[in-house]
Design an enzyme around this catalytic site. Structure first.
Site: not given
Length: 318
Positions: A116, A143, A146, A238, A278, A306
């Site tokens: 990450r 991502h 996700q 988001d 998310c 997830r």
């Protein structure tokens, strides 16, 4: 179960990297989703298979996380494996060790590496020199973990992808990029509305458009939130200032005026729309409490997924 057009074998995935969904065919993504559905069902029944017994996952975090760290650690544990948290303070890479050296050394210790970081180039370089699978858990451009969890959540609630329209409202960031690709891969129509000056990376958009041509998905890129949300089955947003852009918060609040997902905006969507985010969410900014806390919201199912989507990735790649 999601139907694939071609026969896919689990061996197809072994040893592969998971950097973006562009690296996987539509059928391979559906196969991953089927695996996630299977593993979630087994976990709910209290039967977690120890598919990764004796396996270890090295987790490199260069920025903070709640869902990513917990879901990967718990996922490895549920599959019988072990996860190691590695911050820049724990690694020589934080003191200037070349990525190629880090990749080759970690490959001798662990069975997969999760990263990450803000730099997609760094993840790509790590994958180039690693001899074990590298999983992108978030970069500045993508991502994919996700997005796979998002697809799982949509499938659970709608039972299909084709014939659906997803609208993303907000910043043209890594989440938007991966959602655009994910929707195109599974044949779902997608509309993305961003303020002027905050559009998605045009190179990534072109790649998604190429995928959409193959799958029959329609892609709409606009600066008008109402156009994007009209008749949508899925609405997604988001935060306006992603990690690393906090100093732009005030400027973005002005630029994103009219882009809040609230009752007025969702009134033009389908009556049975679902809302995704998310997380973490800022109520009163990108989304109103009246939406995220409504019966249309499935954000906690999405967050849970997830875990299941990443377990599928780990089980197939490792």
């Amino acid at each position: 179960m999601l139907q694939t057009k071609t026969s896919i074998e689990p061996a197809t995935f072994k040893g592969k990297d998971f950097l973006t969904l562009l690296d996987y065919t539509s059928d391979e993504i559906l196969f991953m989703l089927n695996k996630a559905v299977e593993l979630k069902k087994l976990q709910k029944e209290g039967h977690c298979p120890s598919l990764l017994a004796g396996k270890s996952l090295g987790m490199i975090f260069e920025n903070a996380s709640t869902r990513t760290r917990v879901s990967f650690e718990v996922g490895m544990t549920q599959l019988g494996g072990h996860a190691l948290f590695l911050s820049p303070r724990d690694m020589q890479i934080g003191r200037g060790e070349p990525i190629c050296d880090t990749a080759q050394v970690l490959s001798r210790y662990v069975d997969a590496i999760m990263v990450r970081t803000n730099s997609h180039e760094k993840v790509a370089e790590l994958a180039k020199f690693s001899t074990v699978p590298v999983i992108n858990a978030l970069t500045d451009d993508y991502h994919p973990c996700q997005a796979l969890a998002d697809l799982l959540t949509i499938y659970e609630n709608k039972g299909q992808f084709t014939g659906l329209k997803m609208a993303f409202i907000g910043d043209g960031n890594n989440v938007a990029h991966s959602l655009l690709i994910a929707a195109a891969k599974v044949g779902m129509d997608v509309a993305v509305a961003t303020p002027k000056g905050y559009e998605m990376n045009p190179v990534i958009v072109e790649k998604a458009l190429s995928v959409a041509d193959e799958t029959g998905s329609t892609v709409t890129i606009t600066n008008d939130p109402l156009e994007a949300v009209r008749d949508a089955d899925v609405i997604y947003t988001d935060v306006w200032a992603s990690m690393g852009y906090e100093e732009e918060q005030k400027a973005r609040e002005e630029a994103f005026t009219g882009f809040q997902v609230n009752n007025e905006l969702v009134s033009v969507a389908k009556d049975d729309y679902i809302f995704l985010h998310c997380l973490p969410a800022h109520r009163g900014e990108e989304v109103a409490a009246e939406v995220i806390d409504s019966n249309h919201s499935v954000v906690y199912d999405e967050a849970e997924n997830r875990l299941h989507a990443q377990k599928a990735i780990l089980a197939l790649l490792v």
